[in-house]
Write a protein that holds these residues in place. Structure first.
Motif, PDB file in Angstrom:
ATOM      1  N   GLY A   7      70.061  39.538  38.702  1.00  0.00           N
ATOM      2  CA  GLY A   7      70.002  40.106  39.163  1.00  0.00           C
ATOM      3  C   GLY A   7      70.695  39.686  40.549  1.00  0.00           C
ATOM      4  O   GLY A   7      71.328  38.324  40.392  1.00  0.00           O
ATOM      5  N   SER A   8      71.562  40.546  41.532  1.00  0.00           N
ATOM      6  CA  SER A   8      72.663  40.354  41.981  1.00  0.00           C
ATOM      7  C   SER A   8      72.491  39.656  43.145  1.00  0.00           C
ATOM      8  O   SER A   8      71.205  38.987  43.757  1.00  0.00           O
ATOM      9  CB  SER A   8      73.497  41.680  42.986  1.00  0.00           C
ATOM     10  N   LYS A   9      73.078  38.455  43.299  1.00  0.00           N
ATOM     11  CA  LYS A   9      72.976  37.456  44.550  1.00  0.00           C
ATOM     12  C   LYS A   9      74.002  37.686  46.160  1.00  0.00           C
ATOM     13  O   LYS A   9      73.761  36.976  46.627  1.00  0.00           O
ATOM     14  CB  LYS A   9      73.583  36.027  44.192  1.00  0.00           C
ATOM     15  N   ASP A  10      74.399  38.675  45.612  1.00  0.00           N
ATOM     16  CA  ASP A  10      75.612  39.022  46.787  1.00  0.00           C
ATOM     17  C   ASP A  10      74.793  40.945  47.551  1.00  0.00           C
ATOM     18  O   ASP A  10      73.568  41.211  46.573  1.00  0.00           O
ATOM     19  CB  ASP A  10      76.804  39.466  46.766  1.00  0.00           C
ATOM     20  N   ALA A  11      75.172  41.287  48.760  1.00  0.00           N
ATOM     21  CA  ALA A  11      74.146  42.101  49.595  1.00  0.00           C
ATOM     22  C   ALA A  11      74.886  43.075  48.689  1.00  0.00           C
ATOM     23  O   ALA A  11      76.165  43.556  48.030  1.00  0.00           O
ATOM     24  CB  ALA A  11      75.200  42.408  50.710  1.00  0.00           C
ATOM     25  N   GLY A  12      74.301  44.372  48.807  1.00  0.00           N
ATOM     26  CA  GLY A  12      74.694  46.237  47.834  1.00  0.00           C
ATOM     27  C   GLY A  12      76.020  46.900  49.070  1.00  0.00           C
ATOM     28  O   GLY A  12      75.733  46.241  49.741  1.00  0.00           O
ATOM     29  N   PRO A  13      75.644  47.761  48.195  1.00  0.00           N
ATOM     30  CA  PRO A  13      77.158  48.495  48.870  1.00  0.00           C
ATOM     31  C   PRO A  13      76.138  49.139  50.286  1.00  0.00           C
ATOM     32  O   PRO A  13      74.912  49.011  50.521  1.00  0.00           O
ATOM     33  CB  PRO A  13      77.238  49.825  47.681  1.00  0.00           C
ATOM     34  N   ALA A  14      77.276  50.576  50.954  1.00  0.00           N
ATOM     35  CA  ALA A  14      76.982  50.509  52.374  1.00  0.00           C
ATOM     36  C   ALA A  14      75.767  51.224  51.959  1.00  0.00           C
ATOM     37  O   ALA A  14      76.315  51.947  50.485  1.00  0.00           O
ATOM     38  CB  ALA A  14      78.375  50.893  52.481  1.00  0.00           C
ATOM     39  N   LYS A  15      74.989  52.016  52.677  1.00  0.00           N
ATOM     40  CA  LYS A  15      74.333  52.827  53.316  1.00  0.00           C
ATOM     41  C   LYS A  15      74.804  54.227  52.601  1.00  0.00           C
ATOM     42  O   LYS A  15      76.271  54.355  53.837  1.00  0.00           O
ATOM     43  CB  LYS A  15      73.324  53.050  53.480  1.00  0.00           C
ATOM     44  N   SER A  16      74.326  54.753  52.396  1.00  0.00           N
ATOM     45  CA  SER A  16      74.585  56.575  52.520  1.00  0.00           C
ATOM     46  C   SER A  16      73.738  57.489  52.606  1.00  0.00           C
ATOM     47  O   SER A  16      72.577  56.947  52.982  1.00  0.00           O
ATOM     48  CB  SER A  16      75.737  56.922  51.522  1.00  0.00           C
ATOM     49  N   SER A  17      74.119  58.641  53.521  1.00  0.00           N
ATOM     50  CA  SER A  17      72.913  59.781  53.409  1.00  0.00           C
ATOM     51  C   SER A  17      72.772  60.634  52.437  1.00  0.00           C
ATOM     52  O   SER A  17      72.293  61.395  52.523  1.00  0.00           O
ATOM     53  CB  SER A  17      73.266  60.197  55.166  1.00  0.00           C
ATOM     54  N   VAL A  18      73.343  60.228  51.456  1.00  0.00           N
ATOM     55  CA  VAL A  18      73.125  61.228  49.933  1.00  0.00           C
ATOM     56  C   VAL A  18      71.282  61.310  49.702  1.00  0.00           C
ATOM     57  O   VAL A  18      71.308  59.970  49.569  1.00  0.00           O
ATOM     58  CB  VAL A  18      73.551  60.777  48.835  1.00  0.00           C
ATOM     59  N   GLU A  19      70.942  62.355  49.460  1.00  0.00           N
ATOM     60  CA  GLU A  19      69.811  62.669  48.702  1.00  0.00           C
ATOM     61  C   GLU A  19      70.177  63.314  47.108  1.00  0.00           C
ATOM     62  O   GLU A  19      70.908  63.576  46.795  1.00  0.00           O
ATOM     63  CB  GLU A  19      69.896  64.083  49.332  1.00  0.00           C
ATOM     64  N   TYR A  20      69.146  61.915  46.772  1.00  0.00           N
ATOM     65  CA  TYR A  20      69.629  62.265  45.509  1.00  0.00           C
ATOM     66  C   TYR A  20      68.217  63.016  44.173  1.00  0.00           C
ATOM     67  O   TYR A  20      67.444  63.037  44.798  1.00  0.00           O
ATOM     68  CB  TYR A  20      69.573  60.835  44.591  1.00  0.00           C
TER      69      TYR A  20
END
Length: 567
Positions: free
Chosen positions: A23-36
């Motif tokens: 698992g990543s030890k660092d923060a994830g990417p920036a949040k976005s308002s994209v709907e998947y």
């Protein structure tokens, strides 16, 4: 483009191959308002989005933004990619400038970003996004399934900090695993009434006959017995010839990697080098003899593969007797008369019975897709590329469209490996001529061994009239590799990929580069005669210089890394 601070500092940190990131030890990417949409469905996004990806552009792709495959992916996924194209020959320089500028796209594609840069901009500067969470069947089902055919692949991709910073190019290329091949223009042998040489002595005699006996029949001594190039996919004549004296994976291209193909080898579990051995000296002496007698084209140690092709193809009558390369397309026009009449030859047996072919391990290629840590579209980008790891996505990206360039195999068709075929090729694959239908060069895709060898081919033998034609090329390459090269492969002699700690890399990166440059330059000088390989004083001085350039320390470092990873 996204702005972020950047400090250019190259320090290589590498990971033992058996470490699997959890698992990543660092923060994830920036949040976005994209709907998947739900995972595994298309389109990927409910409302179209645009992402910026910088791509290394090969000559065979006219424009990634207008490319038919790109348009297909946009329609399929709902993701429009603005491809920022960098010519392939300028990719390394441009990448360095962009990384130093702090002005980043959402992702980099096709730059083969190495471990040092992944460490610097990922583990240290936090500018590359850790991708650990995506290395699961839930996020990347196609990529993870393909990685099953590359044992240890996830560990190979993982950095010393436990994070993974890129997705791989997966190429299970059977014939690539013995790519240091040599080919003979068969009509020359037929005209002279000669058999294919099997030893270094026979090879010398055949070269002399080609030079002196006018096999092209034009009344001139214009034949070139042997030609290769120093820049090209295994075009180097010495990489084939030296292995008749000692195992030697040396690549004499001065720009080649300082860690790989520098003549290192394994001897009874110990990392050693061929570069100071008497057998290596004897091999250099043999090549020098051929060169001095005009049996090797003098441009073979300066030209690239395009110049080699021009040499083979430009004359009215054929002139080149033997040529080296990973396949015929390295030195001949695909489908031309000369392409169709070159035949692979097995490694030559040397005066002491040595007969090796170099083994090239089929590891994942790291750094082919790297994401900016500030992109808000990481989920979208990863799902977009995961499709390309499926058999269908790989064939679309590499070959073209189903029903036009390829199709699925029909019942009863047999693959290259003799098993039921997976797919069939409808048009000839061509990575030389510019086109805008597909990407040709795969960056994030999976030509797995099963897919590669699942290409449908009619059973055939060299006696069949169409066996050596381009449409049968994959079958020809598979058979030649299996029959002529695999019998002389010894993977235990080749040094596997080694990874180093930050301190090790910082201490030795310059040392390894200077040593590799000296080895490569000296090899060429010995072969062309600007250094006399037969002069004991000259040879002893060369060996002494290897010691001055810390050869022993580098071997000890490699042994430490080997013990850490493989013992």
């Amino acid at each position: 483009m996204k702005k972020t601070a950047c400090i250019v500092l190259l320090v290589a940190l590498l990971l033992p191959a058996n470490l699997i990131a959890q698992g990543s030890k660092d923060a994830g990417p920036a949040k976005s308002s994209v709907e998947y949409t739900p995972a595994g469905t298309f389109p990927i996004v409910k409302t179209p989005i645009t992402v910026d990806i910088m791509v290394a552009q090969p000559p065979c792709v006219e424009d990634y933004n207008t490319n038919r495959f790109t348009k297909y992916m946009e329609e399929k996924t709902g993701i429009k990619v603005n491809y920022i194209m960098i010519p392939e020959q300028a990719a390394t320089e441009k990448l360095a400038l962009v990384l130093a500028s702090g002005d980043y796209p959402d992702a980099f594609l096709g730059f083969a970003i190495n471990n040092e840069l992944e460490t610097t901009y990922g583990a240290q500067e936090k500018l590359f996004l850790p991708l650990n969470k995506y290395y699961t069947p839930q996020w990347m089902p196609n990529m993870m399934k393909a990685l099953d055919q590359f044992p240890g692949g996830v560990g190979f991709m993982t950095n010393i900090d436990g994070n993974i910073y890129s997705v791989p190019r997966l190429e299970g290329c059977y014939h690539c695993s013995n790519q240091a091949k040599m080919f003979v223009y068969q009509p020359f042998l037929d005209k002279l009434g000669l058999k294919t040489p099997t030893t270094t002595d026979e090879f010398y005699q055949v070269l002399k006959a080609i030079k002196e006996q006018d096999p092209n029949g034009n009344g001139k001594q214009d034949e070139i017995p042997l030609a290769g190039s120093i820049i090209g996919w295994s075009d180097q004549v010495e990489r084939f010839l030296l292995n008749s004296f000692i195992y030697c994976d040396l690549d004499t291209n001065i720009n080649a990697n300082a860690d790989d193909n520098v003549g290192y080898m394994m001897v009874n579990g110990k990392v050693d080098t061929a570069m100071n051995k008497d057998a290596y000296r004897q091999g250099l002496s043999y090549v020098n003899k051929l060169y001095k007698e005009g049996l090797i084209y003098n441009g073979s140690f300066t030209q690239d593969s395009s110049q080699l092709t021009q040499l083979v193809e430009s004359s009215a009558q054929p002139v080149v007797g033997f040529a080296t390369g990973g396949w015929r397309g390295q030195f001949a026009t695909i489908g031309g008369e000369r392409f169709n009449h070159f035949r692979a030859i097995a490694p030559l047996k040397g005066p002491k019975g040595v007969q090796y072919t170099v083994a090239f391990f089929q590891n994942p290629e790291i750094g082919q897709l790297v994401l900016s840590s500030e992109t808000p579209y990481a989920d979208a980008i990863m799902r977009y590329f995961d499709y390309m790891y499926s058999p269908e996505g790989t064939l679309l990206q590499r070959n073209g469209f189903q029903g036009e360039a390829w199709d699925w195999a029909t019942p009863g068709q047999i693959g290259l490996d003799g098993k039921p075929a997976v797919w069939q090729q409808l048009t000839l694959w061509n990575d030389k001529d510019p086109q805008n239908d597909t990407w040709i060069q795969t960056y994030a895709a999976a030509m797995t061994p099963a897919l590669k060898n699942g290409l449908a081919k009619e059973p055939s033998t060299p006696s069949d009239p169409n066996y050596y034609l381009p449409e049968n090329n994959e079958k020809t390459l598979y058979d030649e590799t299996s029959q002529l090269y695999k019998p002389y492969e010894d993977t235990s002699v080749e040094v596997p990929v080694l990874k180093y700690t930050a301190d090790e890399s910082e201490q030795f990166s310059t040392v390894k580069r200077e040593l590799a440059n000296y080895i490569r330059q000296s090899a060429v000088k010995f072969m062309v005669g600007s250094l006399d390989v037969n002069d004991d004083k000259v040879w002893n001085e060369y060996v002494a210089n290897l010691d001055k350039l810390q050869m022993k320390a580098v071997l000890n470092l490699m042994q430490t890394a080997y013990n850490r990873q493989y013992k």
